[in-house]
Design an enzyme around this catalytic site. Structure first.
Site, PDB file in Angstrom:
ATOM      1  N   CYS A  12      -0.735 -15.729 -34.290  1.00 46.10           N
ATOM      2  CA  CYS A  12       0.780 -15.440 -34.679  1.00 46.10           C
ATOM      3  C   CYS A  12       1.138 -16.419 -35.833  1.00 46.10           C
ATOM      4  CB  CYS A  12       1.584 -15.539 -33.641  1.00 46.10           C
ATOM      5  SG  CYS A  12       1.762 -14.072 -32.571  1.00 46.10           S
ATOM      6  N   LYS A  15       1.679 -14.736 -39.275  1.00 45.40           N
ATOM      7  CA  LYS A  15       2.777 -13.971 -39.521  1.00 45.40           C
ATOM      8  C   LYS A  15       3.669 -14.447 -40.778  1.00 45.40           C
ATOM      9  CE  LYS A  15       5.866 -12.767 -36.092  1.00 45.40           C
ATOM     10  NZ  LYS A  15       6.588 -12.675 -35.015  1.00 45.40           N
ATOM     11  N   SER A  43      18.166  -5.652 -35.232  1.00 46.24           N
ATOM     12  CA  SER A  43      18.679  -6.661 -34.296  1.00 46.24           C
ATOM     13  C   SER A  43      17.265  -7.776 -34.082  1.00 46.24           C
ATOM     14  CB  SER A  43      18.753  -5.754 -32.904  1.00 46.24           C
ATOM     15  OG  SER A  43      17.569  -5.356 -32.291  1.00 46.24           O
ATOM     16  N   ASP A  45      14.906  -7.483 -32.430  1.00 43.00           N
ATOM     17  CA  ASP A  45      14.195  -7.557 -31.031  1.00 43.00           C
ATOM     18  C   ASP A  45      12.824  -7.400 -30.942  1.00 43.00           C
ATOM     19  OD1 ASP A  45      14.586  -7.377 -28.194  1.00 43.00           O
ATOM     20  OD2 ASP A  45      16.485  -6.753 -28.640  1.00 43.00           O
ATOM     21  N   ASP A  63       1.326  -5.065 -33.204  1.00 47.32           N
ATOM     22  CA  ASP A  63       1.284  -6.329 -33.499  1.00 47.32           C
ATOM     23  C   ASP A  63      -0.320  -6.414 -33.738  1.00 47.32           C
ATOM     24  OD1 ASP A  63       1.157  -9.163 -33.716  1.00 47.32           O
ATOM     25  OD2 ASP A  63       3.034  -9.022 -32.404  1.00 47.32           O
ATOM     26  N   ASP A  86       5.542  -7.330 -25.881  1.00 45.91           N
ATOM     27  CA  ASP A  86       6.830  -6.933 -26.530  1.00 45.91           C
ATOM     28  C   ASP A  86       7.352  -6.019 -25.456  1.00 45.91           C
ATOM     29  OD1 ASP A  86       6.612  -8.412 -28.582  1.00 45.91           O
ATOM     30  OD2 ASP A  86       5.944  -6.796 -29.971  1.00 45.91           O
ATOM     31  N   GLY A 133      -6.777   5.203 -32.228  1.00 43.18           N
ATOM     32  CA  GLY A 133      -6.374   4.093 -32.956  1.00 43.18           C
ATOM     33  C   GLY A 133      -6.635   4.418 -34.463  1.00 43.18           C
ATOM     34  N   HIS A 134      -6.811   3.612 -35.385  1.00 45.08           N
ATOM     35  CA  HIS A 134      -6.764   3.690 -36.690  1.00 45.08           C
ATOM     36  C   HIS A 134      -7.807   2.375 -37.353  1.00 45.08           C
ATOM     37  CE1 HIS A 134      -6.464   5.467 -40.789  1.00 45.08           C
ATOM     38  NE2 HIS A 134      -6.057   3.949 -41.199  1.00 45.08           N
TER      39      HIS A 134
END
Length: 341
Positions: A12, A15, A43, A45, A63, A86, A133-134
Site C-alpha cells: 500500500c 497507492k 464517500s 469508503d 485492490d 474491504d 480473473g484478468h
C-alpha cells in the site's frame, strides 16, 4: 529470486496520495443519483454497496499492488488478504474473487504460479470462491483481487458514521510499511519481518466476526493512507477525536527504524495531506511516523459505544489479536485529531 527484480517497494506504499486522488475524483462526472447505490466512491469508503433487495446489498471492491516482500507465495497471501479486508470493513461476507495480474512475460512463470497459489488459499480461507480473473503483460509484477460480498443493508458499517462519545478500537499493530522499507535495505531483523508478515497475512475475518456481536457505528481498514489518514476519513468533517498514543499497538522495531529515518515517501505524502488536521502533544517523532505509516493489510479501526468497547476489545484479544481501545470521538473542534500521550 533477485530482490531488484521482484521486490522494489510495493504494497500500500504504492497507492496514489490522498490529496492527488481527491483532486482527480472531484472531476469525474457522477451522473444521476441511483437510489440503490448505498455507498459509492464519493464517500471514500472501503467498498461500493448496491442494494439488491430489502435485506440484501452487494459489496464490490478491488485492490492490487507491487510486491513488498521477496517470496512470491507470501506476496500473494498478503495481496489477497489486503483486498478481502474491504469486505470485512463493511461488515460483509466474502462471496467471489477475481485475480488481477500484471506480469513480465520473460519472468519465470513459476513465480506467478506461487503468487496466485498464495492468493487462492486466502480466498478459500475467507470462505469465498476464486472465479477467474484478468492478466496483462507488464514491466513489473503486480497482483491483487476484485472481490464481491454481501451484507444486510441495515447491518453495513460505513466508515463515517461514528458518534460523539464512541470509543475507537484498532485490531492490528502499526509499522509494517516502515519494517518492509527497512527489510529492503537489510536492516529489519528476521524476527520483526516474520511478525509483520504474520500480521499482513492474517485475514480481518476473525475481527469482523467478533464485531457482529456488537452495535458497530463505523469501521474502516487501515491501509495506504495510514492510521491518521483513515481516521481523518472516519471523522468526515463532522467530529474530532483524541488518540492516546501509548495505547496504540505498534511494532517496537518500527519505532527504532523510524528514528533512523528509514521512512517511506507515502508516509510523507500522508503527513503533508493531513497538515492542519492533526496536532501532536509531546509525541516522539518515531511515533508520529508510525501513525502516518502506510499499512498493507492493516487492521480494522472500529467506532462503537463506550459501554460496549471493553467487551469487544476483550473478544478481539481472546482470538489472539493485539486489539486496543486507542481513543474516543469528540464534538467537532478546531483540532480534528489530537494525539496525546
Amino acid at each position: 529470486m533477485s530482490e531488484k527484480l521482484f521486490c522494489k517497494g510495493g504494497g500500500c506504499t504504492a497507492k496514489l496520495g490522498a490529496g492527488i486522488l481527491s483532486r482527480v475524483l472531484e472531476r469525474i462526472p457522477r451522473g444521476e443519483k441511483n437510489e440503490n447505490l448505498l455507498i459509492g466512491y464519493d464517500s471514500r469508503d472501503d467498498a461500493a454497496a448496491y442494494r439488491l433487495g430489502e435485506d440484501l446489498a452487494y459489496l464490490q471492491t478491488l485492490d492490487f499492488f507491487p510486491p513488498m516482500v521477496d517470496d512470491p507465495y507470501t506476496f500473494g497471501q498478503i495481496a489477497a488478504a489486503n483486498a478481502l479486508s474491504d469486505i470485512y470493513a463493511m461488515g460483509g461476507r466474502v462471496c467471489t474473487a477475481l485475480n488481477i495480474v500484471c506480469f513480465p512475460e520473460q519472468m519465470d512463470l513459476n513465480i506467478l504460479g506461487e503468487i496466485m497459489r498464495g492468493g487462492a488459499e486466502k480466498v478459500m480461507e475467507a470462505g469465498g470462491v476464486l472465479a477467474g480473473g484478468h492478466s496483462i503483460a507488464d514491466s513489473d509484477v503486480k497482483y491483487g483481487l476484485s472481490v464481491t460480498g454481501v451484507v444486510h443493508p441495515d447491518k453495513m458499517y460505513p466508515n463515517n458514521a461514528a458518534r460523539v462519545g464512541d470509543r475507537l478500537i484498532l485490531t492490528k499493530r502499526l509499522g509494517v510499511g516502515i519494517l518492509c522499507t527497512a527489510n529492503r535495505v537489510g536492516e529489519a531483523s528476521p524476527e520483526a519481518m516474520a511478525a509483520a508478515i504474520e500480521s499482513m497475512t492474517t485475514l480481518n475475518k476473525g475481527a469482523a466476526e467478533c464485531c457482529r456481536e456488537f452495535d458497530i457505528h463505523a469501521c474502516t481498514d487501515v491501509t495506504g493512507f495510514g492510521f491518521l489518514g483513515h481516521l481523518h476519513e472516519m471523522m468526515d468533517g463532522k467530529h474530532s477525536c483524541r488518540i492516546h498514543a501509548g495505547a496504540v499497538p505498534v511494532f517496537g522495531e518500527a519505532l527504532r527504524h523510524a528514528d533512523e529515518f528509514l521512512l517511506t515517501a507515502a508516509a510523507q505524502r500522508n503527513r503533508n495531506h493531513l497538515e492542519g488536521y492533526v496536532r501532536f502533544e509531546q509525541i516522539p517523532f518515531a511515533m508520529e511516523e508510525v501513525l502516518f505509516d502506510p499499512q498493507t493489510s492493516g487492521g480494522l479501526l472500529i467506532a462503537l459505544s463506550a459501554r460496549e468497547a471493553p467487551a469487544l476489545e476483550a473478544a478481539l484479544q481472546n482470538i489472539g489479536l493485539p486489539a486496543r481501545v486507542v481513543g474516543e470521538v469528540l464534538e467537532k473542534t478546531d483540532t480534528e485529531i489530537l494525539v496525546s500521550i
